[in-house]
Design a protein around this motif. Structure first.
Motif, PDB file in Angstrom:
ATOM      1  N   HIS A 127       0.837  -1.211   0.000  1.00  0.00           N
ATOM      2  CA  HIS A 127       0.000   0.000   0.000  1.00  0.00           C
ATOM      3  C   HIS A 127       0.872   1.260   0.000  1.00  0.00           C
ATOM      4  N   LEU A 128       1.928   1.225   0.809  1.00  0.00           N
ATOM      5  CA  LEU A 128       2.822   2.375   0.895  1.00  0.00           C
ATOM      6  C   LEU A 128       3.506   2.644  -0.447  1.00  0.00           C
ATOM      7  N   SER A 129       3.953   1.590  -1.095  1.00  0.00           N
ATOM      8  CA  SER A 129       4.621   1.733  -2.382  1.00  0.00           C
ATOM      9  C   SER A 129       3.659   2.312  -3.428  1.00  0.00           C
ATOM     10  N   SER A 130       2.410   1.881  -3.392  1.00  0.00           N
ATOM     11  CA  SER A 130       1.406   2.395  -4.333  1.00  0.00           C
ATOM     12  C   SER A 130       1.170   3.886  -4.124  1.00  0.00           C
ATOM     13  N   LEU A 131       1.152   4.320  -2.858  1.00  0.00           N
ATOM     14  CA  LEU A 131       0.957   5.740  -2.569  1.00  0.00           C
ATOM     15  C   LEU A 131       2.103   6.582  -3.117  1.00  0.00           C
ATOM     16  N   PHE A 132       3.330   6.101  -2.957  1.00  0.00           N
ATOM     17  CA  PHE A 132       4.490   6.837  -3.467  1.00  0.00           C
ATOM     18  C   PHE A 132       4.477   6.914  -4.986  1.00  0.00           C
ATOM     19  N   THR A 133       4.003   5.856  -5.618  1.00  0.00           N
ATOM     20  CA  THR A 133       3.947   5.842  -7.081  1.00  0.00           C
ATOM     21  C   THR A 133       2.957   6.887  -7.605  1.00  0.00           C
ATOM     22  N   SER A 134       1.918   7.156  -6.809  1.00  0.00           N
ATOM     23  CA  SER A 134       0.879   8.103  -7.252  1.00  0.00           C
ATOM     24  C   SER A 134       1.233   9.559  -6.971  1.00  0.00           C
TER      25      SER A 134
END
Length: 244
Positions: A127-134
């Motif tokens: 989830h954290l990685s997805s947030l950074f990607t966005s």
């Protein structure tokens, strides 16, 4: 006179036995009484011995059935098992809530519960990685990309930990060697997150509160998994299990 003389002679020669002497019948009667007395005493002693032995067995059985002051966790239910494992972490409440929320009925085995904690850590990190990607912060794009790369590296280490625990039926998931490897991998994953934060601070990035909270949450779950694996040998003993 003749009759009296006859009676006199009939009685002549009869001598009354002395008081101490007994007839054979009397001797037999006395011996019988002694035998009965001996048998009675022996019976009483035998019954007393039997009662004493029965009392000793009963006392021992009662002591064996009394509840142990420190009952084994081997027969505990899922909630009790998770709580016992989470108690070794710095945040038992968060540990218990996150693992229990998976709604997976688990046998009382610290290895299985640790594996669930790893799944929680992996989910949070994804989830954290997805947030950074966005995120689209022009001033810190390089740092953001570094963070995503570090998160991917962390996920790889956590997945390696799960793969190391994949074994055949009846085999133990962990050995001392595996425990050391997994400790190293989780510690490296936590270092990756610290490296990400340091890079963002150097770039002067201002992270949204949501992402800050997610990063703290992810680090908390990694620390929970690390605490459990670090105490694994002691936990297994607590559950009457052994590490092979």
């Amino acid at each position: 006179m003749a009759m009296e003389s006859s009676n006199f002679f009939k009685g002549y020669g009869k001598v009354n036995p002395p008081p101490g002497d007994q007839s054979p019948y009397q001797q037999k009667s006395t011996a019988s009484k002694r035998l009965i007395l001996i048998i009675s005493v022996s019976s009483i002693l035998f019954l007393t011995l039997i009662l004493a032995l029965a009392l000793a067995v009963l006392t021992r059985d009662q002591s064996n059935t009394e509840p142990d002051e420190s009952p084994s966790l081997a027969s505990s239910n899922s909630a009790e098992s998770i709580k016992a494992v989470c108690d070794v972490t710095q945040n038992p409440s968060s540990c218990f809530t996150s693992i229990s929320s998976l709604n997976i009925s688990t046998k009382p085995d610290p290895e299985v519960i640790f594996k669930l904690s790893l799944n929680v850590s992996i989910t949070e990190l994804k989830h954290l990685s997805s947030l950074f990607t966005s995120l689209h912060d022009v001033n810190s794009q390089a740092a953001m990309r570094d963070c995503v790369s570090q998160f991917d590296d962390s996920l790889g280490k956590l997945n390696d930990s799960l793969l190391a625990m994949e074994v055949g039926p009846g085999e133990k998931m962990l050995t001392l060697e595996k425990v050391k490897d997994i400790q190293t991998w989780i510690s490296a994953a936590m270092t990756d997150q610290d490296t990400c934060i340091d890079g963002l601070e150097e770039m002067g990035s201002v992270l949204p509160d949501e992402i800050k909270a997610k990063m703290e949450r992810s680090k908390d779950f990694l620390s929970i998994s690390l605490a459990i694996i670090s105490k694994m040998e002691a936990l297994l003993e607590k559950f009457d299990l052994k590490m092979h």
